[in-house]
Design an enzyme around this catalytic site. Structure first.
Site, short mmCIF file in Angstrom:
data_model
loop_
_atom_site.label_atom_id
_atom_site.label_comp_id
_atom_site.label_asym_id
_atom_site.label_seq_id
_atom_site.Cartn_x
_atom_site.Cartn_y
_atom_site.Cartn_z
CG ASP A 196 1.49 0.75 0.50
OD1 ASP A 196 0.26 1.17 0.81
OD2 ASP A 196 1.76 0.37 0.46
NE ARG A 237 -0.03 -2.24 -11.25
CZ ARG A 237 1.11 -3.48 -10.40
NH1 ARG A 237 1.05 -3.62 -9.45
NH2 ARG A 237 0.29 -4.82 -11.50
CB THR A 258 6.62 -8.68 -7.36
OG1 THR A 258 7.31 -7.84 -6.36
CG2 THR A 258 7.47 -8.17 -8.38
CE LYS A 306 4.25 -0.26 -1.41
NZ LYS A 306 4.00 -0.68 -1.73
NE ARG A 346 6.12 -0.55 -5.75
CZ ARG A 346 6.04 -1.55 -5.30
NH1 ARG A 346 7.70 -1.73 -6.30
NH2 ARG A 346 5.58 -2.45 -5.34
CB THR A 392 4.54 -4.60 -0.71
OG1 THR A 392 4.83 -3.84 -1.79
CG2 THR A 392 3.64 -3.54 -0.10
CG HIS A 433 -2.96 2.96 -9.02
ND1 HIS A 433 -2.55 2.25 -8.02
CD2 HIS A 433 -2.39 3.70 -9.79
CE1 HIS A 433 -0.93 2.96 -7.68
NE2 HIS A 433 -1.40 3.59 -8.51
C1 R5P Z 1 0.72 -0.35 -4.68
O1 R5P Z 1 0.38 0.89 -4.80
C2 R5P Z 1 0.21 -1.62 -4.69
O2 R5P Z 1 -0.90 -0.71 -3.70
C3 R5P Z 1 0.84 -3.27 -3.92
O3 R5P Z 1 1.53 -3.17 -3.09
C4 R5P Z 1 1.92 -2.90 -4.88
O4 R5P Z 1 1.56 -3.47 -6.81
C5 R5P Z 1 1.85 -4.46 -4.97
O5 R5P Z 1 3.12 -4.93 -5.66
P1 R5P Z 1 4.62 -6.42 -5.23
O6 R5P Z 1 3.50 -7.58 -4.81
O7 R5P Z 1 5.30 -6.25 -6.63
O8 R5P Z 1 5.29 -5.47 -4.19
#
Ligand code: R5P
Length: 287
Positions: free
Chosen positions: A165, A95, A219, A188, A190, A222, A128
């Site tokens: 998102d 990422r 985590t 979404k 961030r 999202t 990513h």
């Molecule tokens: C973001 O670009 C990815 O597609 C995921 O939505 C993200 O990595 C999810 O992270 P987390 O579970 O911490 O929200």
């Protein structure tokens, strides 16, 4: 051809070997029961790979699995393998794909450079930013892991797929084409690595079973935020589906808002329900 699995990816390595009707070379990961007291990794190939084309399967997460990848790749070369194909199912550090601030490491490029030391080519999955692979010193391909989720969702109790998102719309679209269920998306924003904000949007989810489809659950922030939005709009059932299930920190607590969590075996976890071995087998056969 022979397949070797690092300890992050033994079940997937076995599944790929099965798909390819080829042999797996077992690996010892401990010299003494309990491993080294300081936590350093140990690997020993328990079979011959001299003259073989070896497929090394190892996810580069968490960090110690990167060390193990390097040890295995070097051991495979020292043992006389003719060709080494690195299969990195989940590309840890993928990422950080650019230098956002002066002086930062482009971590994805760093890992790629080191994977390339012993490998002839690299296959990874739903990374990513696939464009980063063009900067690697060896040929590198991104394989789509979403079809595996589509296969699973086809026979699941699901009425609608939802991307959390706009970036994830392509994942929901691919899964939708395979499982034959419609898709929609949320918006979404961030805020930081731990916090996301989902913009409410009226969806037709009342009484429906909805599967949120994403590339990674880290985590769970999202998915949990999206799931709460769906619940507030009357969804009957909420499923979280991802290719790479990292489930870090309080993810399992965050994900309690979901009725079911589905992940593939790119990262082995209690939520692994579908294998991406068929996807990798097709790509390996085509090399
Ligand atoms: C973001 O670009 C990815 O597609 C995921 O939505 C993200 O990595 C999810 O992270 P987390 O579970 O911490 O929200």
């Amino acid at each position: 051809m022979k397949v070797v699995g690092g300890s992050a990816s033994v079940p997937l390595a076995k599944a790929i070997a099965f798909e390819l009707s080829t042999n797996i070379v077992d690996v010892a990961f401990e010299k003494h029961t309990g491993g080294f007291p300081d936590g350093e990794r140990y690997v020993r190939l328990l079979g011959s790979v001299a003259g073989d084309h070896v497929v090394l399967v190892q996810t580069t997460h968490p960090d110690l699995m990167i060390v193990e990848f390097l040890l295995l790749a070097d051991a495979i070369r020292d043992a006389g393998a003719r060709r080494l194909t690195a299969v990195v199912p989940y590309f840890g550090y993928g990422r950080q794909d650019k230098r956002f601030l002066e002086g930062e490491a482009v971590s994805a490029k760093t890992i790629g450079k080191h994977v390339a030391v012993d490998a002839n080519e690299l296959l990874t999955m739903t990374i990513h930013n696939p464009d980063i692979l063009k900067t690697f010193p060896i040929p590198a391909q991104d394989i789509d892991g979403i079809p595996a989720l589509g296969r699973y969702l086809k026979s699941a109790d699901v009425d609608l797929l939802l991307a959390p998102d706009s970036n994830a719309i392509r994942f929901a679209k691919t899964a939708s084409a395979i499982c034959g269920k419609p898709y929609d998306h949320l918006e979404k924003e961030r805020i930081d690595s731990y916090t996301v904000k989902i913009t409410p949007k009226k969806l037709d989810v009342r009484g429906k079973s909805v599967a949120i489809v994403d590339d990674v659950i880290s985590t769970g922030g999202t998915i949990a935020t999206a799931a709460r939005e769906l619940r507030s709009q009357g969804a009957r059932r909420v499923i979280a589906a991802c290719v790479h299930g990292l489930f870090v920190g309080k993810a399992n607590v965050n994900l309690k808002v979901c009725d079911e969590v589905i992940a593939t075996d790119t990262v082995q976890s209690a939520h692994t329900k579908v294998s991406v071995a068929p996807e990798f087998a097709v790509a390996i056969r085509a090399l």
